[in-house]
Design an enzyme around this catalytic site. Structure first.
Site, PDB file in Angstrom:
ATOM      1  N   CYS A   8       0.825  -1.213   0.000  1.00 32.59           N
ATOM      2  CA  CYS A   8       0.000   0.000   0.000  1.00 32.59           C
ATOM      3  C   CYS A   8       0.860   1.265   0.000  1.00 32.59           C
ATOM      4  O   CYS A   8       2.011   1.254   0.459  1.00 32.59           O
ATOM      5  CB  CYS A   8      -0.899  -0.012   1.239  1.00 32.59           C
ATOM      6  SG  CYS A   8      -2.300   1.108   1.068  1.00 32.59           S
ATOM      7  N   ASP A 131      -6.658  -3.519  11.022  1.00 29.70           N
ATOM      8  CA  ASP A 131      -5.463  -2.684  11.171  1.00 29.70           C
ATOM      9  C   ASP A 131      -5.388  -2.285  12.644  1.00 29.70           C
ATOM     10  O   ASP A 131      -6.380  -2.365  13.374  1.00 29.70           O
ATOM     11  CB  ASP A 131      -5.634  -1.428  10.292  1.00 29.70           C
ATOM     12  CG  ASP A 131      -4.341  -0.660  10.054  1.00 29.70           C
ATOM     13  OD1 ASP A 131      -3.294  -1.035  10.616  1.00 29.70           O
ATOM     14  OD2 ASP A 131      -4.398   0.329   9.304  1.00 29.70           O
TER      15      ASP A 131
HETATM   16  O1  LIG Z   1      -0.867   4.786   4.506  1.00 25.94           O
HETATM   17  C1  LIG Z   1      -1.402   5.833   4.879  1.00 25.94           C
HETATM   18  O2  LIG Z   1      -0.773   6.875   5.004  1.00 25.94           O
HETATM   19  C2  LIG Z   1      -2.847   5.832   5.225  1.00 25.94           C
HETATM   20  C3  LIG Z   1      -3.480   7.062   5.433  1.00 25.94           C
HETATM   21  C4  LIG Z   1      -4.813   7.086   5.775  1.00 25.94           C
HETATM   22  C5  LIG Z   1      -5.520   5.925   5.904  1.00 25.94           C
HETATM   23  C6  LIG Z   1      -4.895   4.696   5.702  1.00 25.94           C
HETATM   24  C7  LIG Z   1      -3.561   4.641   5.357  1.00 25.94           C
HETATM   25  N1  LIG Z   1      -2.921   3.433   5.163  1.00 25.94           N
HETATM   26  C8  LIG Z   1      -3.670   2.242   5.276  1.00 25.94           C
HETATM   27  C9  LIG Z   1      -3.094   0.994   4.771  1.00 25.94           C
HETATM   28  O3  LIG Z   1      -3.699   0.280   3.979  1.00 25.94           O
HETATM   29  C10 LIG Z   1      -1.855   0.494   5.354  1.00 25.94           C
HETATM   30  O4  LIG Z   1      -1.295  -0.446   4.498  1.00 25.94           O
HETATM   31  C11 LIG Z   1      -2.160  -0.159   6.668  1.00 25.94           C
HETATM   32  O5  LIG Z   1      -2.726   0.792   7.532  1.00 25.94           O
HETATM   33  C12 LIG Z   1      -0.887  -0.678   7.295  1.00 25.94           C
HETATM   34  O6  LIG Z   1       0.026   0.348   7.424  1.00 25.94           O
HETATM   35  P1  LIG Z   1       1.428   0.090   8.118  1.00 25.94           P
HETATM   36  O7  LIG Z   1       1.176  -0.188   9.545  1.00 25.94           O
HETATM   37  O8  LIG Z   1       2.169   1.357   7.893  1.00 25.94           O
HETATM   38  O9  LIG Z   1       2.052  -1.071   7.386  1.00 25.94           O
END
Ligand SMILES: O=C(O)c1ccccc1NCC(=O)[C@H](O)[C@H](O)COP(=O)(O)O
Length: 221
Positions: A8, A131
């Site tokens: 992502c 999440d």
């Molecule tokens: O990635 C972002 O900045 C974001 C912003 C607002 C809403 C969701 C967002 N990301 C969501 C995702 O799909 C991520 O892959 C997921 O939350 C996992 O993130 P991480 O813990 O950084 O791998």
């Protein structure tokens, strides 16, 4: 059986190429201006064309209005709309019907009660994504690199399929795969060298670690 891998928050050609070449099943494009991963629709459209037919394209929004979703649909034409805000089951159903796309609903988890909400989306969202629940002080509801207690997933209705995200990386994804019954994993911060800056080696390492863990889990005994 194989696990779905979603990378992502891609926003450059190099990162997109790395994710596709590593074999990601889904790629996520973030439409949320407060995120370090936010992409303008024109950039997202160009990146999506690289991915089309090679990985499923996911457009991530947070409590979007119809105008934003119309823009996303016209410029990117994603396979999936990911709703990562406080969208109600009714709003999820409305988005799905209006735009004719599969909807992935993200839900923050910090306690077993959070799964009570999950039931309300069953049969409405096409997929659930669990999440880590963001702290109240967070400026965005995801992509924070925080894990949650995966043992909470043991309290979830076994009939509910889900993808897992929150603080995954190449070092802990094998344990996540082994420990949970997630049908897929989603990563953003864990494949970055700095917020919003994806690292090709980290992407490759994450995909490889996930595939090895999935093969070990699902190999015939
Ligand atoms: O990635 C972002 O900045 C974001 C912003 C607002 C809403 C969701 C967002 N990301 C969501 C995702 O799909 C991520 O892959 C997921 O939350 C996992 O993130 P991480 O813990 O950084 O791998």
């Amino acid at each position: 059986m194989s696990l779905i891998i979603k990378i992502c928050g891609l926003k450059t050609d190099g990162a997109m190429d790395a994710a596709l070449e590593a074999g990601a099943d889904m790629i996520g494009l973030v439409f949320f201006p407060k995120s370090p991963r936010h992409v303008a629709p024109e950039t997202a459209a160009r990146l999506a064309e690289k991915a089309r037919g090679r990985a499923e394209i996911v457009a991530l929004t947070v409590n979007p209005d119809d105008a934003l979703l119309d823009t996303v649909m016209e410029t990117v034409a994603p396979d999936w709309l990911q709703l990562h805000g406080t969208e109600s089951p009714e709003r999820v159903a409305e988005v799905r019907a209006r735009h004719g796309r599969s909807v992935m609903k993200a839900l923050g988890v910090s306690s077993p009660e959070d799964f009570e909400r999950a039931g309300a989306y069953a049969g409405i969202a096409d997929r659930l994504l669990f999440d880590a629940k963001p702290p109240k002080s967070a400026t965005r509801p995801g992509g924070l690199g925080e894990t949650f207690d995966w043992s909470l997933l043991d309290t979830l209705d076994p009939a509910v399929d889900f993808m897992l995200s929150g603080g995954l990386d190449a070092a802990n994804v094998a344990e996540a795969v082994r420990r949970t019954r997630a049908i897929g994993v989603d990563v953003s911060s864990g494949v970055e060298r700095a917020p919003g800056e994806k690292d090709a080696d980290m992407i490759r390492a994450f995909v490889a670690a996930t595939r090895v863990a999935a093969d070990a889990k699902f190999a015939p005994q």
